[in-house]
Motif scaffolding. Structure first.
Motif, PDB file in Angstrom:
ATOM      1  N   GLN A  57     -46.996 -85.584 -85.198  1.00  0.00           N
ATOM      2  CA  GLN A  57     -45.717 -85.198 -84.503  1.00  0.00           C
ATOM      3  C   GLN A  57     -44.512 -85.502 -85.499  1.00  0.00           C
ATOM      4  OE1 GLN A  57     -45.523 -88.097 -81.155  1.00  0.00           O
ATOM      5  NE2 GLN A  57     -47.544 -87.103 -80.452  1.00  0.00           N
ATOM      6  N   GLY A  58     -44.908 -84.898 -86.543  1.00  0.00           N
ATOM      7  CA  GLY A  58     -43.902 -85.010 -87.724  1.00  0.00           C
ATOM      8  C   GLY A  58     -44.267 -86.401 -88.380  1.00  0.00           C
ATOM      9  N   ARG A  79     -58.959 -90.842 -99.296  1.00  0.00           N
ATOM     10  CA  ARG A  79     -58.073 -89.795 -99.397  1.00  0.00           C
ATOM     11  C   ARG A  79     -56.659 -89.606 -98.867  1.00  0.00           C
ATOM     12  NH1 ARG A  79     -55.093 -85.136 -99.986  1.00  0.00           N
ATOM     13  NH2 ARG A  79     -56.245 -83.127-100.459  1.00  0.00           N
ATOM     14  N   GLN A  80     -55.580 -89.949 -99.680  1.00  0.00           N
ATOM     15  CA  GLN A  80     -54.547 -89.985 -98.905  1.00  0.00           C
ATOM     16  C   GLN A  80     -54.019 -88.609 -98.303  1.00  0.00           C
ATOM     17  OE1 GLN A  80     -52.587 -92.793 -98.831  1.00  0.00           O
ATOM     18  NE2 GLN A  80     -51.152 -91.857 -97.443  1.00  0.00           N
ATOM     19  N   LEU A  81     -53.302 -88.458 -97.165  1.00  0.00           N
ATOM     20  CA  LEU A  81     -52.838 -87.271 -96.608  1.00  0.00           C
ATOM     21  C   LEU A  81     -51.285 -87.448 -96.658  1.00  0.00           C
ATOM     22  CD1 LEU A  81     -55.366 -87.004 -93.806  1.00  0.00           C
ATOM     23  CD2 LEU A  81     -55.484 -85.805 -95.905  1.00  0.00           C
ATOM     24  N   HIS A  82     -50.688 -86.276 -97.498  1.00  0.00           N
ATOM     25  CA  HIS A  82     -49.414 -86.878 -97.798  1.00  0.00           C
ATOM     26  C   HIS A  82     -48.143 -86.250 -97.004  1.00  0.00           C
ATOM     27  CE1 HIS A  82     -50.716 -88.575-101.656  1.00  0.00           C
ATOM     28  NE2 HIS A  82     -51.406 -87.543-101.862  1.00  0.00           N
ATOM     29  N   HIS A  83     -48.691 -85.348 -95.818  1.00  0.00           N
ATOM     30  CA  HIS A  83     -47.807 -84.951 -95.014  1.00  0.00           C
ATOM     31  C   HIS A  83     -48.467 -84.581 -93.676  1.00  0.00           C
ATOM     32  CE1 HIS A  83     -49.369 -80.845 -95.460  1.00  0.00           C
ATOM     33  NE2 HIS A  83     -49.625 -81.285 -96.819  1.00  0.00           N
ATOM     34  N   PRO A  84     -47.670 -84.416 -92.458  1.00  0.00           N
ATOM     35  CA  PRO A  84     -47.878 -84.128 -91.103  1.00  0.00           C
ATOM     36  C   PRO A  84     -48.619 -82.472 -91.354  1.00  0.00           C
ATOM     37  CG  PRO A  84     -45.755 -84.985 -91.106  1.00  0.00           C
ATOM     38  CD  PRO A  84     -46.008 -84.852 -92.420  1.00  0.00           C
ATOM     39  N   HIS A  85     -49.581 -82.606 -90.415  1.00  0.00           N
ATOM     40  CA  HIS A  85     -50.140 -81.050 -90.010  1.00  0.00           C
ATOM     41  C   HIS A  85     -49.734 -80.873 -88.708  1.00  0.00           C
ATOM     42  CE1 HIS A  85     -52.157 -82.683 -93.746  1.00  0.00           C
ATOM     43  NE2 HIS A  85     -52.327 -81.688 -93.908  1.00  0.00           N
ATOM     44  N   ASP A  86     -48.724 -80.636 -88.216  1.00  0.00           N
ATOM     45  CA  ASP A  86     -48.448 -80.327 -86.939  1.00  0.00           C
ATOM     46  C   ASP A  86     -49.001 -79.111 -86.526  1.00  0.00           C
ATOM     47  OD1 ASP A  86     -46.529 -82.535 -87.315  1.00  0.00           O
ATOM     48  OD2 ASP A  86     -44.848 -81.726 -86.644  1.00  0.00           O
ATOM     49  N   HIS A  87     -49.026 -78.033 -87.156  1.00  0.00           N
ATOM     50  CA  HIS A  87     -49.133 -76.808 -87.024  1.00  0.00           C
ATOM     51  C   HIS A  87     -50.884 -76.434 -87.296  1.00  0.00           C
ATOM     52  CE1 HIS A  87     -45.600 -76.556 -84.655  1.00  0.00           C
ATOM     53  NE2 HIS A  87     -44.856 -76.752 -85.763  1.00  0.00           N
ATOM     54  N   GLU A  88     -51.436 -77.253 -87.825  1.00  0.00           N
ATOM     55  CA  GLU A  88     -52.873 -76.892 -88.529  1.00  0.00           C
ATOM     56  C   GLU A  88     -53.790 -77.970 -87.985  1.00  0.00           C
ATOM     57  OE1 GLU A  88     -54.768 -76.947 -93.038  1.00  0.00           O
ATOM     58  OE2 GLU A  88     -52.600 -77.407 -92.695  1.00  0.00           O
ATOM     59  N   GLN A  89     -54.210 -77.862 -86.891  1.00  0.00           N
ATOM     60  CA  GLN A  89     -55.378 -78.717 -86.504  1.00  0.00           C
ATOM     61  C   GLN A  89     -56.733 -77.967 -85.901  1.00  0.00           C
ATOM     62  OE1 GLN A  89     -54.942 -82.160 -85.878  1.00  0.00           O
ATOM     63  NE2 GLN A  89     -53.047 -81.945 -87.162  1.00  0.00           N
ATOM     64  N   PRO A  90     -57.912 -78.469 -86.218  1.00  0.00           N
ATOM     65  CA  PRO A  90     -57.919 -79.648 -87.003  1.00  0.00           C
ATOM     66  C   PRO A  90     -57.773 -79.368 -88.584  1.00  0.00           C
ATOM     67  CG  PRO A  90     -60.140 -78.860 -86.267  1.00  0.00           C
ATOM     68  CD  PRO A  90     -59.111 -78.247 -85.605  1.00  0.00           C
ATOM     69  N   PHE A  91     -57.606 -79.935 -89.361  1.00  0.00           N
ATOM     70  CA  PHE A  91     -57.432 -79.702 -91.077  1.00  0.00           C
ATOM     71  C   PHE A  91     -58.605 -80.061 -91.769  1.00  0.00           C
ATOM     72  CE2 PHE A  91     -54.925 -83.344 -90.109  1.00  0.00           C
ATOM     73  CZ  PHE A  91     -55.232 -84.265 -91.182  1.00  0.00           C
ATOM     74  N   THR A  92     -58.610 -79.648 -92.871  1.00  0.00           N
ATOM     75  CA  THR A  92     -59.851 -80.108 -93.886  1.00  0.00           C
ATOM     76  C   THR A  92     -59.080 -80.290 -95.266  1.00  0.00           C
ATOM     77  OG1 THR A  92     -61.478 -78.845 -92.720  1.00  0.00           O
ATOM     78  CG2 THR A  92     -62.077 -79.661 -94.858  1.00  0.00           C
ATOM     79  N   ARG A  93     -59.641 -81.638 -95.544  1.00  0.00           N
ATOM     80  CA  ARG A  93     -59.153 -81.845 -96.986  1.00  0.00           C
ATOM     81  C   ARG A  93     -60.304 -82.508 -97.608  1.00  0.00           C
ATOM     82  NH1 ARG A  93     -55.986 -79.141 -95.295  1.00  0.00           N
ATOM     83  NH2 ARG A  93     -53.707 -78.903 -95.199  1.00  0.00           N
TER      84      ARG A  93
END
Length: 130
Positions: A57-58, A79-93
């Motif tokens: 949510q931002g 693994r640090q995630l550096h920003h929100p993924h509001d419109h990319e779910q699920p996401f892979t890093r």
């Protein structure tokens, strides 16, 4: 009394605790690990491709990290995630160059969010060593 509480909070966050894979929240308010691909590189280190699902949510509430821990709760990779993924779910890093001791054949991958911390579904990953 306050001094004891502060010391207790400090020591509990520093000491490793065995992960409990059976108790977790299914709510997307907590970051959920949905898939993990672990591959060993020729130098013996590991790469982890981790998929996370969370109700981002931002900047106020988002999945902000995942980690690899051993079965005693010791951190092996992060693994640090550096920003929100509001419109990319699920996401892979991915995160590579993670050293896993040769006597470890299974690890746990768990994700966290910046509001609730850990508490969503984690995954037990069997390592297929070369």
């Amino acid at each position: 009394m306050k001094k004891l509480l502060v010391l207790s909070l400090f020591t509990s966050s520093v000491l490793a605790a065995k992960p409990d894979l059976t108790t977790y929240s299914e709510s997307l308010d907590y970051a959920q690990v949905t898939k993990v691909l672990a591959t060993q590189k020729s130098d013996g280190t590991w790469c982890f491709g981790t998929s996370v699902k969370h109700n981002d949510q931002g900047w106020e509430h988002y999945a902000d990290a995942w980690e690899v821990i051993d079965l005693d709760g010791n951190k092996l990779g992060y693994r640090q995630l550096h920003h929100p993924h509001d419109h990319e779910q699920p996401f892979t890093r991915s995160q590579c160059n993670i050293d896993i001791p040769s006597d470890i054949s299974q690890v746990v991958v768990r994700a966290k969010c910046n509001r609730h911390g850990y508490g969503g579904k984690a995954m037990l990953v069997k390592l297929n060593k070369k």
